[in-house]
Write an enzyme that holds these catalytic residues in place. Structure first.
Site, PDB file in Angstrom:
ATOM      1  N   LYS A 179     -13.731  -4.195 112.697  1.00  0.00           N
ATOM      2  CA  LYS A 179     -14.902  -4.041 111.833  1.00  0.00           C
ATOM      3  C   LYS A 179     -15.748  -2.856 112.288  1.00  0.00           C
ATOM      4  O   LYS A 179     -16.157  -2.019 111.475  1.00  0.00           O
ATOM      5  CB  LYS A 179     -15.750  -5.311 111.843  1.00  0.00           C
ATOM      6  CG  LYS A 179     -16.884  -5.277 110.818  1.00  0.00           C
ATOM      7  CD  LYS A 179     -17.983  -6.260 111.127  1.00  0.00           C
ATOM      8  CE  LYS A 179     -18.970  -5.679 112.118  1.00  0.00           C
ATOM      9  NZ  LYS A 179     -20.202  -6.487 112.265  1.00  0.00           N
ATOM     10  N   ASP A 210     -17.998  -8.003 107.218  1.00  0.00           N
ATOM     11  CA  ASP A 210     -18.962  -8.775 107.985  1.00  0.00           C
ATOM     12  C   ASP A 210     -19.164 -10.129 107.302  1.00  0.00           C
ATOM     13  O   ASP A 210     -18.442 -10.490 106.376  1.00  0.00           O
ATOM     14  CB  ASP A 210     -20.276  -8.006 108.152  1.00  0.00           C
ATOM     15  CG  ASP A 210     -21.088  -7.927 106.857  1.00  0.00           C
ATOM     16  OD1 ASP A 210     -20.584  -8.338 105.788  1.00  0.00           O
ATOM     17  OD2 ASP A 210     -22.235  -7.451 106.926  1.00  0.00           O
TER      18      ASP A 210
END
Length: 247
Positions: A142, A160
């Site tokens: 991420k 997220d």
């Protein structure tokens, strides 16, 4: 934020059960287009001026709000302007700079190790490939996607908590693992749109599709969402009270 002048019930929203892959892809792209109109100012919420600043800010954002990170980073970036300064940092001093972001001991250790790795292996510069980024201390996929998309213009789709929640509610995926979510969503969206689609979903998650109670009756995606009315009120007035405007 637009509101919809209707009082559609959940039965008016088409079910997505049995949706073909092609139909889901078309719906995903339509969702992206609607969100682009709804959030023309969608962007990375972490303040930064360099790839290193963005990398550090993203590491600090784990289990912390972007607002809190942005309160901490001006002083941090002034004190630690480059990778070598993180590598040479006194851990206790660094911890005090980042204490408000939570988990500050682990984060400080990672930043010191990160600085050392960047200095030793990359000439002090942040690399611009996924493989090199995820090999760095404290950097997961991420974080790497955030840096690639926003610092280097390389399309990436960071997943997220907001992104994961919204795409599952929209019925675009049933996956819960962020890597699996990334894989499924990027297969349906044009590569050039990956970074901005993630930003738009984050803005939507913060503004309308809240974790506890979504503002379904004020959602631009209400007619494309199989969860409409099940996670929040459809009444326009009640929904409007739940909307949180984004700057």
């Amino acid at each position: 934020m637009s509101t919809l002048p209707h009082t559609a019930s959940t039965t008016a929203v088409a079910s997505r059960r049995g949706e073909t892959p092609l139909a889901r892809t078309r719906r995903t792209r339509r969702i992206n287009r609607l969100l682009a109109k709804e959030y023309p100012n969608a962007r990375c919420a972490l303040d930064h001026t360099t790839p290193l600043e963005l990398l550090v800010a993203t590491i600090l954002s784990a289990q912390c709000t972007d607002v809190r990170v942005n309160q901490v980073t001006p002083a941090l970036f002034a004190a630690y302007p480059d990778a070598a300064s993180y590598a040479a940092a006194d851990r206790a001093t660094l911890e005090e700079y980042i204490r408000p972001t939570g988990f500050f001991r682990n984060k400080a250790a990672n930043l010191i190790r990160l600085g050392a790795a960047l200095t030793a292996d990359h000439g002090g510069e942040v690399p611009d490939t996924m493989a090199e980024l995820v090999a760095l201390p404290g950097v997961g996929r991420k974080t790497a996607n955030v840096v690639l998309g926003n610092a280097f213009g390389v399309p990436g789709f960071p997943v997220d908590t907001h992104v994961g929640r919204v795409v599952r509610r929209l019925g675009l995926t049933e996956q819960t693992d962020p890597v699996a979510v990334e894989r499924e969503i990027t297969a349906m969206v044009e590569k050039k749109e990956w970074t901005m689609f993630s930003h738009r979903l984050i803005f939507h998650g913060r503004s309308v599709c809240h974790a506890r109670r979504a503002a379904c009756g004020a959602c631009v995606l209400v007619r494309l969402c199989p969860s409409a009315g099940t996670v929040g009120p459809m009444d326009p007035a009640a929904a409007a009270d739940l909307v949180k405007e984004q700057a």
